[in-house]
Every structure is written in structure tokens, then in C-alpha cells.
Design a protein around this motif. Structure first.
Motif, mmCIF file in Angstrom:
data_model
loop_
_atom_site.group_PDB
_atom_site.id
_atom_site.type_symbol
_atom_site.label_atom_id
_atom_site.label_comp_id
_atom_site.label_asym_id
_atom_site.label_seq_id
_atom_site.Cartn_x
_atom_site.Cartn_y
_atom_site.Cartn_z
ATOM 1 N N ILE A 98 0.868 -1.175 0.000
ATOM 2 C CA ILE A 98 0.000 0.000 0.000
ATOM 3 C C ILE A 98 0.908 1.229 0.000
ATOM 4 C CG2 ILE A 98 -1.662 1.334 1.360
ATOM 5 C CD1 ILE A 98 -2.910 -1.363 2.186
ATOM 6 N N ILE A 112 -2.639 6.210 1.143
ATOM 7 C CA ILE A 112 -3.960 6.132 1.772
ATOM 8 C C ILE A 112 -4.580 7.505 1.557
ATOM 9 C CG2 ILE A 112 -5.184 5.865 3.978
ATOM 10 C CD1 ILE A 112 -2.452 4.455 4.920
ATOM 11 N N LEU A 127 -3.977 8.786 14.629
ATOM 12 C CA LEU A 127 -4.376 7.459 14.159
ATOM 13 C C LEU A 127 -3.551 6.981 12.969
ATOM 14 C CD1 LEU A 127 -8.259 7.780 14.492
ATOM 15 C CD2 LEU A 127 -6.620 6.769 16.088
ATOM 16 N N ALA A 179 -1.266 4.952 11.347
ATOM 17 C CA ALA A 179 -0.590 3.712 11.733
ATOM 18 C C ALA A 179 0.255 3.133 10.598
ATOM 19 C CB ALA A 179 -1.628 2.680 12.179
ATOM 20 N N TRP A 180 0.343 3.847 9.486
ATOM 21 C CA TRP A 180 1.054 3.322 8.314
ATOM 22 C C TRP A 180 2.163 4.293 7.908
ATOM 23 C CZ3 TRP A 180 -0.374 -1.301 5.647
ATOM 24 C CH2 TRP A 180 -1.476 -1.967 6.212
ATOM 25 N N PRO A 181 3.288 4.275 8.653
ATOM 26 C CA PRO A 181 4.330 5.279 8.408
ATOM 27 C C PRO A 181 5.009 5.156 7.045
ATOM 28 C CG PRO A 181 5.063 3.666 10.038
ATOM 29 C CD PRO A 181 3.608 3.403 9.787
ATOM 30 N N ASP A 182 4.911 3.973 6.421
ATOM 31 C CA ASP A 182 5.579 3.812 5.122
ATOM 32 C C ASP A 182 4.728 4.318 3.960
ATOM 33 O OD1 ASP A 182 7.838 2.452 6.232
ATOM 34 O OD2 ASP A 182 6.512 0.736 6.535
#
Lengths: 146, 101
Positions: free
Chosen positions: A87, A90, A108, A110-113
Motif C-alpha cells: 500500500i 492512503i 491514528l 498507523a502506516w508510516p511507510d
């Protein structure tokens, strides 16, 4: 943050995030379709390069919050993962507020990459789409490139 | 657990720093909670990303067994069987307002 076109602004640190015009238009169209609610979705790809855009369902019925449908997200994640991808972005919309991560967005994240894309419709005739990395509660804007 | 490790676990990108970059691992456990505890033995810190201090799955994390969200099953007590696939997925959420339930 006064540039009329985000591509005109130089933003430090990260390499530009390449997002083809067609995908930008898809995100803006999704934002307009779901307004006044927030829209959301993800983009799968490889090595940080975009591949496929997946518009997803916002479970929240209000106008100021989004939570991507968890089951849809998992199904899409599996599909992308099985194809050897990840992914890469976002996205969600801010129907009436600026294209900048809110405190809730940051808390919130949660997807640092992944890149976080925010499409603001605050100026309805001029949607504003911007990209960010959110790592350890720190926001870094990333330039968009075609 | 004496049998071979037989449950496949999908590790999402944000949690791969705990698994040395691995996106797919195998482990054993009779329940989701046991599986997560077993994984934590091998990958210290992983369980705390998924569960709170009381061992409950965090509100903004989902665990799926064969595609079914364990929140709709028996949560941490959801039983596991050989061949099951467990997926862990941090939620994607945000917005202009304060967090709501």
C-alpha cells in the motif's frame, strides 16, 4: 503554504510522490461524490510507485471522520500483498477543511511507510490535493509530481 | 504445541519492523490470543502493537481469521486450527473530529 499549485512549491526532504493526473481526478471525483461525508481509499503499488487505486467504504456515517471498512481493507491488502506490492498511499477527503492532517489524522496514522493523501474541497471550485508522510506524530508534506 | 507450526500469519507493512521485514510467518496457538503470545516470544514487542495491557485487541487494530474479523467471532478467544490464515491489520482512520467509537 501559499502556492496556488502544490507542484510549484518546494517541499523539503522526501522525493516527490508521483501521482498521475488521472488518479488525482479519480480521488477528487470520489471526494465530490461522497461529500459532505469524507471519502477514503488506498493505492497499491511497488517500490513506492503507484499501481492501482481502490476506492473504499467509509464506515463512519458522520461528516468529519473516516474509518476505512476493515474487511474491505483486508481484502485489498491481501490482493496487493499477493501480487508482491504494498500500500503506497492512503487517501481521504476533508470536505470543508484544509488539505492538512488533523490532530486525529496524526494520532491514528498507523502506516508510516505510506503516503497520506488529503483532498480538500474547502474551495469547491478548486480542490486541493496534497501528500504527507506521518511518522512518529510528525507531519512532512511531500511534493506531488505527474 | 508439539506439532509443526501450521497457522499462517500475515504481517502488515507497519509491523514488519518486528519480524525482520517478514510479511508472512507461521506459528501455533489454540486461540488467537495464544498465537499472538507465541509470536511475541519470537518477535518481542509485536503483541503490544496488537493488544492492550489486558490482552484485548486494540480498537484500531483488526485481526482476521480466514478473512473473518475476530471482533465478530470470539475475539482473542477465537479458536484456531491447522491451516488457518490469520491477518493483522492496523485500521486506517482519521478525520476532522475527535475519535469516536
Amino acid at each position: 503554504m501559499t502556492g496556488a499549485d502544490p507542484r510549484d512549491r518546494s517541499i523539503g526532504g522526501d522525493p516527490p510522490f508521483v501521482l498521475p493526473q488521472g488518479m488525482r481526478e479519480e480521488i477528487v471525483a470520489h471526494a465530490r461524490r461522497d461529500a459532505p461525508r469524507e471519502c477514503c481509499g488506498v493505492i497499491g503499488g511497488r517500490g513506492g510507485r503507484v499501481g492501482t487505486l481502490y476506492p473504499l467504504t467509509n464506515l463512519d456515517q458522520g461528516t468529519d471522520f473516516y474509518r476505512i471498512d476493515d474487511a474491505e481493507l483486508f481484502a485489498v491488502y491481501r490482493e496487493i500483498d499477493e501480487g508482491g506490492g504494498e500500500i503506497v498511499a492512503i487517501y481521504h477527503s476533508h470536505p470543508v477543511s484544509p488539505a492538512w492532517p488533523s490532530p486525529t489524522d496524526v494520532r491514528l496514522a498507523a502506516w508510516p511507510d505510506a503516503h497520506y493523501l488529503i483532498c480538500s474541497l474547502a474551495g469547491p471550485d478548486r480542490p486541493d490535493l496534497r501528500a504527507f508522510r506521518i511518522v512518529d506524530d510528525q507531519i512532512r508534506e511531500v511534493a506531488l509530481a505527474d | 504445541m508439539s506439532e509443526q507450526e501450521s497457522i499462517r500469519v500475515l504481517i502488515p507493512t507497519p509491523l514488519r519492523r518486528f519480524t525482520g521485514g517478514e510479511g508472512r510467518v507461521t506459528a501455533n496457538g489454540a486461540t488467537v490470543g495464544e498465537l499472538l503470545a507465541a509470536l511475541d516470544q519470537r518477535y518481542p514487542g509485536l503483541q503490544a502493537q496488537i493488544c492492550d495491557e489486558d490482552g484485548r485487541i486494540r480498537r484500531f487494530v483488526n485481526v482476521f481469521v480466514n478473512g473473518r474479523n475476530v471482533r465478530d467471532e470470539e475475539g482473542e478467544e477465537t479458536p484456531l486450527h491447522a491451516g488457518d490464515e490469520v491477518g493483522v491489520m492496523p485500521a486506517m482512520a482519521g478525520g476532522r473530529s475527535a475519535v469516536r467509537r
